[in-house]
Motif scaffolding. Structure first.
Motif, mmCIF file in Angstrom:
data_model
loop_
_atom_site.group_PDB
_atom_site.id
_atom_site.type_symbol
_atom_site.label_atom_id
_atom_site.label_comp_id
_atom_site.label_asym_id
_atom_site.label_seq_id
_atom_site.Cartn_x
_atom_site.Cartn_y
_atom_site.Cartn_z
ATOM 1 N N SER A 1 0.786 -1.295 0.262
ATOM 2 C CA SER A 1 -0.011 -0.143 0.092
ATOM 3 C C SER A 1 0.851 1.189 0.121
ATOM 4 O O SER A 1 0.675 2.155 -0.770
ATOM 5 C CB SER A 1 -0.882 0.033 1.306
ATOM 6 N N GLY A 2 1.835 1.180 0.861
ATOM 7 C CA GLY A 2 2.563 2.456 0.972
ATOM 8 C C GLY A 2 3.365 2.869 -0.237
ATOM 9 O O GLY A 2 3.415 3.879 -0.830
ATOM 10 N N TYR A 3 4.157 1.847 -0.533
ATOM 11 C CA TYR A 3 5.068 2.018 -1.560
ATOM 12 C C TYR A 3 4.261 1.853 -2.920
ATOM 13 O O TYR A 3 4.229 2.651 -3.934
ATOM 14 C CB TYR A 3 6.136 1.281 -1.568
ATOM 15 N N CYS B 1 2.952 5.925 -2.814
ATOM 16 C CA CYS B 1 4.178 6.403 -3.362
ATOM 17 C C CYS B 1 4.283 6.636 -4.967
ATOM 18 O O CYS B 1 4.465 7.414 -5.548
ATOM 19 C CB CYS B 1 5.520 5.903 -2.941
ATOM 20 N N ASP B 2 3.676 5.435 -5.536
ATOM 21 C CA ASP B 2 3.360 5.362 -6.920
ATOM 22 C C ASP B 2 2.693 6.398 -7.444
ATOM 23 O O ASP B 2 2.967 6.667 -8.475
ATOM 24 C CB ASP B 2 2.944 3.726 -7.373
ATOM 25 N N CYS B 3 1.629 6.510 -6.902
ATOM 26 C CA CYS B 3 0.585 7.805 -7.400
ATOM 27 C C CYS B 3 1.681 8.946 -7.168
ATOM 28 O O CYS B 3 1.439 9.978 -8.027
ATOM 29 C CB CYS B 3 -0.612 7.585 -6.639
ATOM 30 N N ASP C 1 3.105 13.283 -9.479
ATOM 31 C CA ASP C 1 2.363 14.416 -9.329
ATOM 32 C C ASP C 1 3.441 15.377 -8.690
ATOM 33 O O ASP C 1 2.855 16.037 -7.554
ATOM 34 C CB ASP C 1 1.148 14.303 -8.444
ATOM 35 N N THR C 2 4.654 15.527 -9.104
ATOM 36 C CA THR C 2 5.700 16.241 -8.299
ATOM 37 C C THR C 2 5.213 17.751 -8.392
ATOM 38 O O THR C 2 6.005 18.418 -7.560
ATOM 39 C CB THR C 2 6.885 16.057 -8.995
ATOM 40 N N ASP C 3 4.535 18.180 -9.107
ATOM 41 C CA ASP C 3 4.177 19.681 -9.100
ATOM 42 C C ASP C 3 3.475 19.868 -7.609
ATOM 43 O O ASP C 3 3.410 20.920 -7.435
ATOM 44 C CB ASP C 3 3.006 20.080 -10.307
ATOM 45 N N ARG C 4 2.679 18.833 -7.276
ATOM 46 C CA ARG C 4 1.897 19.231 -5.909
ATOM 47 C C ARG C 4 2.479 18.561 -4.588
ATOM 48 O O ARG C 4 2.199 18.662 -3.686
ATOM 49 C CB ARG C 4 0.436 18.788 -6.051
ATOM 50 N N PHE C 5 3.024 17.376 -4.871
ATOM 51 C CA PHE C 5 3.621 16.431 -3.697
ATOM 52 C C PHE C 5 4.898 16.165 -3.945
ATOM 53 O O PHE C 5 5.634 16.117 -4.828
ATOM 54 C CB PHE C 5 2.798 15.075 -3.781
ATOM 55 N N ASP C 6 5.544 16.231 -2.735
ATOM 56 C CA ASP C 6 6.845 15.783 -2.447
ATOM 57 C C ASP C 6 7.360 14.766 -1.325
ATOM 58 O O ASP C 6 6.806 15.103 -0.089
ATOM 59 C CB ASP C 6 7.919 17.086 -2.021
ATOM 60 N N ILE C 7 7.482 13.516 -1.644
ATOM 61 C CA ILE C 7 7.627 12.373 -0.634
ATOM 62 C C ILE C 7 8.989 12.959 -0.007
ATOM 63 O O ILE C 7 10.222 12.714 -0.521
ATOM 64 C CB ILE C 7 7.790 11.168 -1.257
ATOM 65 N N VAL C 8 8.949 13.375 1.397
ATOM 66 C CA VAL C 8 10.151 13.644 2.008
ATOM 67 C C VAL C 8 10.527 12.740 3.246
ATOM 68 O O VAL C 8 11.905 12.711 3.476
ATOM 69 C CB VAL C 8 9.940 15.015 2.609
ATOM 70 N N ALA C 9 9.793 11.951 3.485
ATOM 71 C CA ALA C 9 10.213 10.777 4.674
ATOM 72 C C ALA C 9 9.315 9.514 4.431
ATOM 73 O O ALA C 9 8.173 9.597 3.983
ATOM 74 C CB ALA C 9 9.812 11.648 5.911
ATOM 75 N N ASN D 1 -9.192 3.871 -2.545
ATOM 76 C CA ASN D 1 -8.595 3.832 -3.846
ATOM 77 C C ASN D 1 -9.721 3.149 -5.027
ATOM 78 O O ASN D 1 -9.430 3.546 -6.299
ATOM 79 C CB ASN D 1 -7.356 3.263 -4.028
ATOM 80 N N LYS D 2 -10.491 2.563 -4.595
ATOM 81 C CA LYS D 2 -11.743 1.919 -5.518
ATOM 82 C C LYS D 2 -12.952 2.796 -5.612
ATOM 83 O O LYS D 2 -13.840 2.084 -6.088
ATOM 84 C CB LYS D 2 -11.941 0.460 -4.953
ATOM 85 N N ARG D 3 -12.923 3.853 -5.156
ATOM 86 C CA ARG D 3 -14.370 4.721 -5.081
ATOM 87 C C ARG D 3 -14.023 5.955 -5.875
ATOM 88 O O ARG D 3 -13.067 6.554 -5.540
ATOM 89 C CB ARG D 3 -14.735 5.078 -3.541
#
Length: 129
Positions: A16-18, A22-24, A28-36, A127-129
Motif C-alpha cells: 500500500s505505502g510504496y 508513493c507510486d501515485c 504528481d511532483t508539481d503538488r507533492f514531495d515525498i520527504v520521509a 482507491n476503488k471509489r
C-alpha cells in the motif's frame, strides 16, 4: 494546506505505502514531495531513499517526532492505524489513512476527536471509489 508543494511522509513501505501511495504521488511532483518514509525493512527504506530522495526511519514514531512534512500517509499495518493516526494528528499533521482506519467505532471516534481538536484533515483512503 499550503499553496506550495505538500510535503508527504509515508508510514509503511509495503504494497500500500510504496506500491499505491508513493507510486501515485511520484507522478504528481508539481503538488507533492515525498520527504520521509518509515518501515522496519532496510531494503524498503533503501528503495524510498533512492527512488524519492526521502529521509528514512526504521520507526514511524521517530519520523513523526522529527517532522518536516505536512501530510502523514498511514499505510502501516492495520493494528497500528489508530495510534499512528492519533499521534500524527496531535503533532499537527494532516492524515490520510489506509483502511481499516479503526476496528471499533470508539477508536474511530478517538481519531476524529484528535483531528477536530487539532484542526487537521483526516481522510480515509478509498482507491476503488
Amino acid at each position: 494546506m499550503p499553496d506550495e508543494k505538500i510535503r508527504v511522509a509515508v508510514g509503511g513501505q509495503g504494497r500500500s505505502g510504496y506500491g499505491i501511495h508513493c507510486d501515485c504521488l511520484k507522478d504528481d511532483t508539481d503538488r507533492f514531495d515525498i520527504v520521509a518514509a518509515a518501515d522496519q525493512l532496510p531494503e524498503r527504506l533503501e528503495d524510498a531513499k533512492v527512488d524519492f530522495g526521502a529521509k528514512v526511519f526504521d520507526d514511524w514514531r521517530s519520523m513523526l517526532e522529527e517532522g518536516g512534512f505536512d501530510l502523514f500517509i498511514n499505510a502501516l499495518p492495520s493494528p497500528l492505524h489508530v495510534d499512528a493516526s492519533i499521534e500524527a494528528l496531535n503533532k499537527g499533521f494532516h492524515v490520510v489513512s489506509e483502511k481499516p482506519m479503526a476496528s471499533t467505532v470508539a477508536d474511530f471516534d478517538r481519531i476524529v476527536e484528535a483531528a477536530e481538536k487539532n484542526n487537521r484533515l483526516l481522510l480515509p483512503f478509498q482507491n476503488k471509489r
